[in-house]
Each structure stands twice: as structure tokens, then as C-alpha cells.
Design a protein around this motif. Structure first.
Motif, mmCIF file in Angstrom:
data_model
loop_
_atom_site.group_PDB
_atom_site.id
_atom_site.type_symbol
_atom_site.label_atom_id
_atom_site.label_comp_id
_atom_site.label_asym_id
_atom_site.label_seq_id
_atom_site.Cartn_x
_atom_site.Cartn_y
_atom_site.Cartn_z
ATOM 1 N N ALA A 291 19.281 51.248 89.193
ATOM 2 C CA ALA A 291 19.053 52.232 88.130
ATOM 3 C C ALA A 291 19.302 51.592 86.766
ATOM 4 O O ALA A 291 18.543 51.811 85.816
ATOM 5 C CB ALA A 291 19.953 53.446 88.328
ATOM 6 N N ALA A 292 20.351 50.778 86.666
ATOM 7 C CA ALA A 292 20.643 50.083 85.404
ATOM 8 C C ALA A 292 19.515 49.127 85.038
ATOM 9 O O ALA A 292 19.126 49.038 83.872
ATOM 10 C CB ALA A 292 21.968 49.331 85.514
ATOM 11 N N GLU A 293 18.974 48.437 86.031
ATOM 12 C CA GLU A 293 17.866 47.519 85.777
ATOM 13 C C GLU A 293 16.618 48.274 85.333
ATOM 14 O O GLU A 293 15.768 47.721 84.634
ATOM 15 C CB GLU A 293 17.556 46.705 87.030
ATOM 16 C CG GLU A 293 18.624 45.675 87.352
ATOM 17 C CD GLU A 293 18.397 44.991 88.686
ATOM 18 O OE1 GLU A 293 17.303 45.121 89.267
ATOM 19 O OE2 GLU A 293 19.340 44.319 89.149
ATOM 20 N N ASN A 294 16.515 49.540 85.716
ATOM 21 C CA ASN A 294 15.365 50.367 85.352
ATOM 22 C C ASN A 294 15.594 51.188 84.087
ATOM 23 O O ASN A 294 14.820 52.100 83.799
ATOM 24 C CB ASN A 294 14.975 51.276 86.514
ATOM 25 C CG ASN A 294 14.405 50.498 87.676
ATOM 26 O OD1 ASN A 294 13.716 49.511 87.484
ATOM 27 N ND2 ASN A 294 14.712 50.922 88.880
ATOM 28 N N GLY A 295 16.679 50.881 83.357
ATOM 29 C CA GLY A 295 16.873 51.499 82.058
ATOM 30 C C GLY A 295 17.977 52.525 81.927
ATOM 31 O O GLY A 295 18.248 53.002 80.833
ATOM 32 N N VAL A 296 18.632 52.891 83.028
ATOM 33 C CA VAL A 296 19.746 53.836 82.928
ATOM 34 C C VAL A 296 20.905 53.116 82.248
ATOM 35 O O VAL A 296 21.317 52.042 82.675
ATOM 36 C CB VAL A 296 20.159 54.354 84.327
ATOM 37 C CG1 VAL A 296 21.427 55.172 84.242
ATOM 38 C CG2 VAL A 296 19.035 55.170 84.935
ATOM 39 N N SER A 297 21.429 53.715 81.179
ATOM 40 C CA SER A 297 22.470 53.023 80.417
ATOM 41 C C SER A 297 23.723 53.860 80.181
ATOM 42 O O SER A 297 24.632 53.403 79.506
ATOM 43 C CB SER A 297 21.904 52.562 79.070
ATOM 44 O OG SER A 297 21.463 53.683 78.332
ATOM 45 N N SER A 298 23.764 55.067 80.721
ATOM 46 C CA SER A 298 24.954 55.897 80.515
ATOM 47 C C SER A 298 25.268 56.691 81.781
ATOM 48 O O SER A 298 24.407 56.866 82.652
ATOM 49 C CB SER A 298 24.722 56.876 79.361
ATOM 50 O OG SER A 298 23.766 57.863 79.739
ATOM 51 N N MET A 299 26.488 57.177 81.854
ATOM 52 C CA MET A 299 26.888 57.993 82.990
ATOM 53 C C MET A 299 26.109 59.305 83.009
ATOM 54 O O MET A 299 25.797 59.827 84.077
ATOM 55 C CB MET A 299 28.394 58.276 82.947
ATOM 56 C CG MET A 299 29.238 57.128 83.446
ATOM 57 S SD MET A 299 28.886 56.681 85.164
ATOM 58 C CE MET A 299 29.500 58.127 86.024
ATOM 59 N N ARG A 300 25.779 59.811 81.847
ATOM 60 C CA ARG A 300 24.998 61.046 81.785
ATOM 61 C C ARG A 300 23.635 60.848 82.458
ATOM 62 O O ARG A 300 23.192 61.664 83.253
ATOM 63 C CB ARG A 300 24.817 61.500 80.348
ATOM 64 C CG ARG A 300 24.021 62.789 80.216
ATOM 65 C CD ARG A 300 24.016 63.238 78.811
ATOM 66 N NE ARG A 300 25.381 63.602 78.469
ATOM 67 C CZ ARG A 300 25.722 64.539 77.626
ATOM 68 N NH1 ARG A 300 24.794 65.206 76.977
ATOM 69 N NH2 ARG A 300 26.969 64.813 77.372
ATOM 70 N N GLN A 301 22.982 59.742 82.117
ATOM 71 C CA GLN A 301 21.694 59.432 82.736
ATOM 72 C C GLN A 301 21.849 59.191 84.235
ATOM 73 O O GLN A 301 21.019 59.622 85.025
ATOM 74 C CB GLN A 301 21.071 58.193 82.095
ATOM 75 C CG GLN A 301 20.565 58.407 80.697
ATOM 76 C CD GLN A 301 20.054 57.102 80.104
ATOM 77 O OE1 GLN A 301 20.684 56.053 80.255
ATOM 78 N NE2 GLN A 301 18.915 57.167 79.443
ATOM 79 N N LEU A 302 22.916 58.496 84.610
ATOM 80 C CA LEU A 302 23.165 58.220 86.021
ATOM 81 C C LEU A 302 23.364 59.519 86.796
ATOM 82 O O LEU A 302 22.854 59.667 87.905
ATOM 83 C CB LEU A 302 24.397 57.325 86.145
ATOM 84 C CG LEU A 302 24.552 56.490 87.402
ATOM 85 C CD1 LEU A 302 23.371 55.574 87.612
ATOM 86 C CD2 LEU A 302 25.844 55.698 87.348
ATOM 87 N N GLY A 303 24.061 60.464 86.191
ATOM 88 C CA GLY A 303 24.252 61.763 86.821
ATOM 89 C C GLY A 303 22.947 62.515 86.987
ATOM 90 O O GLY A 303 22.692 63.130 88.029
ATOM 91 N N LYS A 304 22.096 62.454 85.971
ATOM 92 C CA LYS A 304 20.800 63.140 86.048
ATOM 93 C C LYS A 304 19.887 62.495 87.080
ATOM 94 O O LYS A 304 19.183 63.179 87.805
ATOM 95 C CB LYS A 304 20.113 63.140 84.683
ATOM 96 C CG LYS A 304 20.726 64.098 83.703
ATOM 97 C CD LYS A 304 19.972 64.075 82.388
ATOM 98 C CE LYS A 304 20.586 65.051 81.410
ATOM 99 N NZ LYS A 304 19.884 65.036 80.123
ATOM 100 N N GLU A 305 19.879 61.160 87.115
ATOM 101 C CA GLU A 305 18.995 60.424 88.018
ATOM 102 C C GLU A 305 19.455 60.477 89.472
ATOM 103 O O GLU A 305 18.646 60.689 90.369
ATOM 104 C CB GLU A 305 18.912 58.948 87.602
ATOM 105 C CG GLU A 305 18.263 58.713 86.269
ATOM 106 C CD GLU A 305 16.758 58.679 86.353
ATOM 107 O OE1 GLU A 305 16.227 58.249 87.383
ATOM 108 O OE2 GLU A 305 16.122 59.084 85.366
ATOM 109 N N LEU A 306 20.762 60.257 89.696
ATOM 110 C CA LEU A 306 21.267 60.082 91.054
ATOM 111 C C LEU A 306 22.289 61.125 91.489
ATOM 112 O O LEU A 306 22.674 61.143 92.658
ATOM 113 C CB LEU A 306 21.892 58.681 91.200
ATOM 114 C CG LEU A 306 21.003 57.496 90.830
ATOM 115 C CD1 LEU A 306 21.795 56.203 90.887
ATOM 116 C CD2 LEU A 306 19.805 57.432 91.764
#
Length: 68
Positions: free
Chosen positions: A17-32
Motif C-alpha cells: 500500500a505504501a508503494e502504491n501511494g498510501v502515506s498516512s494512517m488515515r489512508q491506510l485505515g480507509k484502504e485496508l
């Protein structure tokens, strides 16, 4: 290794996910869904996300992605 048992998320998934542009915990929560249920995984997920954004990790990931 499983990081988030509630959502079945592994460290590899977080790195991808980080390699695909996720850069924050907020984004990580939304994505995964990481850190959105019981929250026990949040500190470990944050650490993996930070490590995945360091120049050394990015250089290594780039080297591994190229054919030998």
C-alpha cells in the motif's frame, strides 16, 4: 506477519500500500481497515508505514524490483 487480525492485514500488504501511494494512517485505515476496529495494530502498522517510506527501504525495493 499479520499486523491487523481484525481485518487480516499483513506487513507485506501495508508495504505494498505504501508503494502504491498510501502515506498516512488515515489512508491506510480507509484502504485496508487497519486501526479502525480494536486499534491494537495501529502502532505496528504506523511503524511499518514509516519504514516503507525511508530512502533506504525505497532504494532496496527498487533494486529488488529490477530483473537480475
Amino acid at each position: 506477519m499479520y499486523v491487523c487480525l481484525c481485518h487480516g492485514v499483513t506487513d507485506r500488504t501495508i508495504r505494498e500500500a505504501a508503494e502504491n501511494g498510501v502515506s498516512s494512517m488515515r489512508q491506510l485505515g480507509k484502504e485496508l481497515g487497519v486501526g479502525t476496529q480494536c486499534g491494537r495494530c495501529a502502532s505496528t502498522a504506523r511503524q511499518i508505514l514509516r519504514e516503507s517510506q525511508t530512502p533506504d527501504y525505497l532504494k532496496l525495493a527498487d533494486m529488488l524490483a529490477q530483473p537480475a
